[in-house]
Design a protein around this motif. Structure first.
Motif, PDB file in Angstrom:
ATOM      1  N   PRO A  38       0.784  -1.239   0.000  1.00 48.36           N
ATOM      2  CA  PRO A  38       0.000   0.000   0.000  1.00 48.36           C
ATOM      3  C   PRO A  38       0.818   1.293   0.000  1.00 48.36           C
ATOM      4  N   LEU A  39       2.143   1.190   0.216  1.00 47.40           N
ATOM      5  CA  LEU A  39       2.988   2.376   0.161  1.00 47.40           C
ATOM      6  C   LEU A  39       3.596   2.471  -1.233  1.00 47.40           C
ATOM      7  N   ALA A  40       3.460   3.619  -1.863  1.00 47.83           N
ATOM      8  CA  ALA A  40       3.927   3.779  -3.241  1.00 47.83           C
ATOM      9  C   ALA A  40       5.378   4.231  -3.311  1.00 47.83           C
ATOM     10  N   GLU A  41       5.806   4.955  -2.297  1.00 45.00           N
ATOM     11  CA  GLU A  41       7.161   5.510  -2.302  1.00 45.00           C
ATOM     12  C   GLU A  41       7.649   5.520  -0.859  1.00 45.00           C
ATOM     13  N   ILE A  42       8.787   4.901  -0.613  1.00 39.64           N
ATOM     14  CA  ILE A  42       9.335   4.745   0.736  1.00 39.64           C
ATOM     15  C   ILE A  42      10.729   5.348   0.764  1.00 39.64           C
ATOM     16  N   HIS A  43      11.085   5.990   1.897  1.00 40.54           N
ATOM     17  CA  HIS A  43      12.409   6.595   2.033  1.00 40.54           C
ATOM     18  C   HIS A  43      12.917   6.458   3.468  1.00 40.54           C
ATOM     19  N   ASP A  44      14.218   6.509   3.607  1.00 40.27           N
ATOM     20  CA  ASP A  44      14.859   6.612   4.912  1.00 40.27           C
ATOM     21  C   ASP A  44      14.536   7.988   5.482  1.00 40.27           C
ATOM     22  N   ALA A  45      13.976   8.010   6.687  1.00 39.30           N
ATOM     23  CA  ALA A  45      13.618   9.277   7.336  1.00 39.30           C
ATOM     24  C   ALA A  45      14.269   9.390   8.700  1.00 39.30           C
ATOM     25  N   SER A  46      15.446   8.810   8.833  1.00 37.40           N
ATOM     26  CA  SER A  46      16.121   8.778  10.124  1.00 37.40           C
ATOM     27  C   SER A  46      16.645  10.149  10.521  1.00 37.40           C
ATOM     28  N   PRO A  47      16.521  10.509  11.805  1.00 32.54           N
ATOM     29  CA  PRO A  47      17.185  11.728  12.276  1.00 32.54           C
ATOM     30  C   PRO A  47      18.694  11.519  12.257  1.00 32.54           C
ATOM     31  N   ASN A  48      19.427  12.602  12.364  1.00 40.35           N
ATOM     32  CA  ASN A  48      20.890  12.485  12.301  1.00 40.35           C
ATOM     33  C   ASN A  48      21.522  12.248  13.668  1.00 40.35           C
ATOM     34  N   SER A  49      20.724  11.903  14.663  1.00 34.59           N
ATOM     35  CA  SER A  49      21.248  11.658  16.009  1.00 34.59           C
ATOM     36  C   SER A  49      21.915  10.295  16.126  1.00 34.59           C
ATOM     37  N   GLY A  50      21.486   9.336  15.285  1.00 32.28           N
ATOM     38  CA  GLY A  50      22.015   7.991  15.366  1.00 32.28           C
ATOM     39  C   GLY A  50      21.424   7.168  16.491  1.00 32.28           C
ATOM     40  N   GLN A  51      20.420   7.693  17.191  1.00 31.97           N
ATOM     41  CA  GLN A  51      19.822   6.989  18.326  1.00 31.97           C
ATOM     42  C   GLN A  51      18.599   6.175  17.928  1.00 31.97           C
ATOM     43  N   VAL A  52      17.950   6.555  16.852  1.00 30.09           N
ATOM     44  CA  VAL A  52      16.779   5.850  16.360  1.00 30.09           C
ATOM     45  C   VAL A  52      16.762   6.034  14.844  1.00 30.09           C
ATOM     46  N   PHE A  53      16.082   5.107  14.162  1.00 31.67           N
ATOM     47  CA  PHE A  53      16.090   5.139  12.702  1.00 31.67           C
ATOM     48  C   PHE A  53      14.654   4.997  12.204  1.00 31.67           C
ATOM     49  N   ALA A  54      14.402   5.468  10.992  1.00 33.35           N
ATOM     50  CA  ALA A  54      13.019   5.512  10.532  1.00 33.35           C
ATOM     51  C   ALA A  54      12.912   5.295   9.032  1.00 33.35           C
ATOM     52  N   LEU A  55      11.789   4.713   8.653  1.00 31.50           N
ATOM     53  CA  LEU A  55      11.343   4.651   7.269  1.00 31.50           C
ATOM     54  C   LEU A  55       9.981   5.317   7.198  1.00 31.50           C
ATOM     55  N   PHE A  56       9.746   6.044   6.114  1.00 25.44           N
ATOM     56  CA  PHE A  56       8.393   6.554   5.922  1.00 25.44           C
ATOM     57  C   PHE A  56       7.960   6.252   4.500  1.00 25.44           C
ATOM     58  N   GLY A  57       6.638   6.226   4.322  1.00 25.09           N
ATOM     59  CA  GLY A  57       6.103   5.978   2.987  1.00 25.09           C
ATOM     60  C   GLY A  57       4.864   6.791   2.707  1.00 25.09           C
ATOM     61  N   PHE A  58       4.703   7.165   1.435  1.00 27.08           N
ATOM     62  CA  PHE A  58       3.473   7.796   0.973  1.00 27.08           C
ATOM     63  C   PHE A  58       2.483   6.709   0.577  1.00 27.08           C
ATOM     64  N   ALA A  59       1.238   6.870   0.995  1.00 26.22           N
ATOM     65  CA  ALA A  59       0.217   5.890   0.644  1.00 26.22           C
ATOM     66  C   ALA A  59      -0.004   5.870  -0.864  1.00 26.22           C
ATOM     67  N   GLY A  60      -0.093   4.667  -1.421  1.00 26.26           N
ATOM     68  CA  GLY A  60      -0.392   4.516  -2.841  1.00 26.26           C
ATOM     69  C   GLY A  60      -1.826   4.099  -3.077  1.00 26.26           C
ATOM     70  N   ILE A  61      -2.661   4.271  -2.067  1.00 15.88           N
ATOM     71  CA  ILE A  61      -4.086   3.951  -2.164  1.00 15.88           C
ATOM     72  C   ILE A  61      -4.860   5.249  -2.062  1.00 15.88           C
ATOM     73  N   ASP A  62      -5.842   5.439  -2.925  1.00 12.46           N
ATOM     74  CA  ASP A  62      -6.573   6.709  -2.935  1.00 12.46           C
ATOM     75  C   ASP A  62      -7.372   6.891  -1.651  1.00 12.46           C
ATOM     76  N   ALA A  63      -7.795   8.134  -1.414  1.00 10.30           N
ATOM     77  CA  ALA A  63      -8.398   8.521  -0.141  1.00 10.30           C
ATOM     78  C   ALA A  63      -9.648   7.716   0.191  1.00 10.30           C
TER      79      ALA A  63
END
Length: 378
Positions: A227-252
């Motif tokens: 269901p995610l159309a586009e995913i990227h690394d969204a980690s802060p630069n602290s190095g303490q936690v890491f993240a992925l985020f995605g834009f929904a590829g399913i219409d509203a």
């Protein structure tokens, strides 16, 4: 309540205009319908120190207003992580590895999230001049003054001003009542102008380890499965936690029918199928569906939007409104419409028209930029 200039909408455009006008000594009031400032900028803080940008994520080289304001306020920024391969997820779930760089390589992320810039600008404005929980329902002209009818935390109220600037999406402006009425052509233009990203949703997952980086991946995935159309690394630069985020590829509408719980479940399953089972066990997840935000999206914004529209509005307001009303949302910017830079540009442009006061910006020529979204399968 009476003021010289009333700004409606407390996103980056309205905040920038209010800051610059008050800096120049103009009597100004900024009102926002939500219980927070920022509009489409929403940064969620997590106990681990991660700041999750549920709205805009990046800015780019050649956007001098963002860069110079960060320098002015001493707010750090860092490169979007782009080391490693990009993956393409096919409709059948198979993965194709591409050695080319992430589509977001070269972009920047703001330390502490984009909400930090919002909060910093808001703190430059006198608390008495910025009001939350004020939703405007209509504007009218009485004795050369513009009267804004509002629903406030204490009930119905009116604010009088000599000039009004609307820093809200054009489609929401078209839903307000105007006396005298705006020209029909102007209303049609407002109604037909999409609100950038208003029909979309964003999913965030936080992890203790950047396992995708350990796999030689940059975290960028272009998916035709979802269901995610586009995913990227969204980690802060602290190095303490890491993240992925995605834009929904399913219409509203389909997201609504699916429900938030099921969407999150499927998003985690998708990440696990791509990166391994560890991705199915995040520390925390966040989901923001902008199509359900009444002060962001109109019903028309729930239709799929697969590319970046041509923005910039030249509108005829008619004899009654011409000198009293202005539109200053991000969508009014010709060079960076819909983006953070466009919001800052629109707010600063309006303030300069009234005060001739220059923003504290670097001497850099703006380069028009369009977001990368190109999802033809929604």
């Amino acid at each position: 309540m009476q003021t010289e200039c009333l700004l409606i909408g407390g996103g980056l455009s309205g905040l920038t205009a209010a800051w610059q006008l008050s800096r120049a000594g103009v009597d100004v009031k900024l009102i926002e319908a939500r219980n927070r400032f920022g509009g489409r900028v929403l940064t969620v803080a997590q106990q681990s120190g991660a700041m999750c940008d549920m709205g805009p994520s990046w800015f780019w080289p050649g956007q001098p207003l963002v860069a110079s304001l960060l320098a002015h306020f001493d707010i750090p920024y860092y490169d979007q992580y782009a080391n490693g391969a990009t993956l393409f997820e096919q409709p059948n779930g198979s993965l194709v590895k591409a050695l080319n760089t992430s589509p977001m390589a070269g972009s920047y992320r703001i330390g502490g999230g984009i909400g930090r810039l919002v909060d910093t600008i808001a703190n430059e404005i006198d608390p008495a001049d910025k009001l939350l929980g004020y939703a405007v329902t209509g504007l009218s002209i009485h004795d050369e003054m513009v009267v804004a009818d509002c629903i406030s935390p204490s009930g119905k109220t009116r604010i009088q001003a000599r000039q009004v600037a609307l820093a809200i999406p054009p489609r929401l402006i078209a839903e307000l009542s105007f006396t005298p009425e705006l020209p029909s052509g102007t209303v049609q233009t407002l109604t037909s102008t999409p609100t950038w990203m208003a029909g979309h949703a964003k999913f965030f997952a936080l992890y203790e380890r950047p396992f995708w980086r350990e796999q030689g991946l940059c975290g960028s995935i272009i998916s035709r499965r979802g269901p995610l159309a586009e995913i990227h690394d969204a980690s802060p630069n602290s190095g303490q936690v890491f993240a992925l985020f995605g834009f929904a590829g399913i219409d509203a509408e389909s997201r609504t029918a699916m429900g938030q719980t099921e969407f999150i479940h499927r998003a985690k399953q998708q990440l696990a199928a791509i990166f391994g089972e560890e991705a199915n066990d995040p520390i925390e997840v966040y989901f923001q569906d902008w199509s359900r935000e009444e002060f962001t999206a109109s019903l028309a914004d729930r239709q799929p939007q697969t590319n970046h529209p041509q923005y910039g509005l030249t509108l005829h307001l008619g004899d009654f409104w011409e000198s009293k009303l202005a539109f200053i949302s991000s969508e009014t910017s010709y060079s960076n419409g819909g983006l953070i830079e466009g919001a800052l540009e629109s707010g600063a442009r309006y303030a300069k028209q009234i005060t001739d006061l220059e923003m504290p910006i670097a001497d850099v020529t703006a380069i028009p930029h369009k977001a990368s979204m190109d999802w033809d399968w929604l």
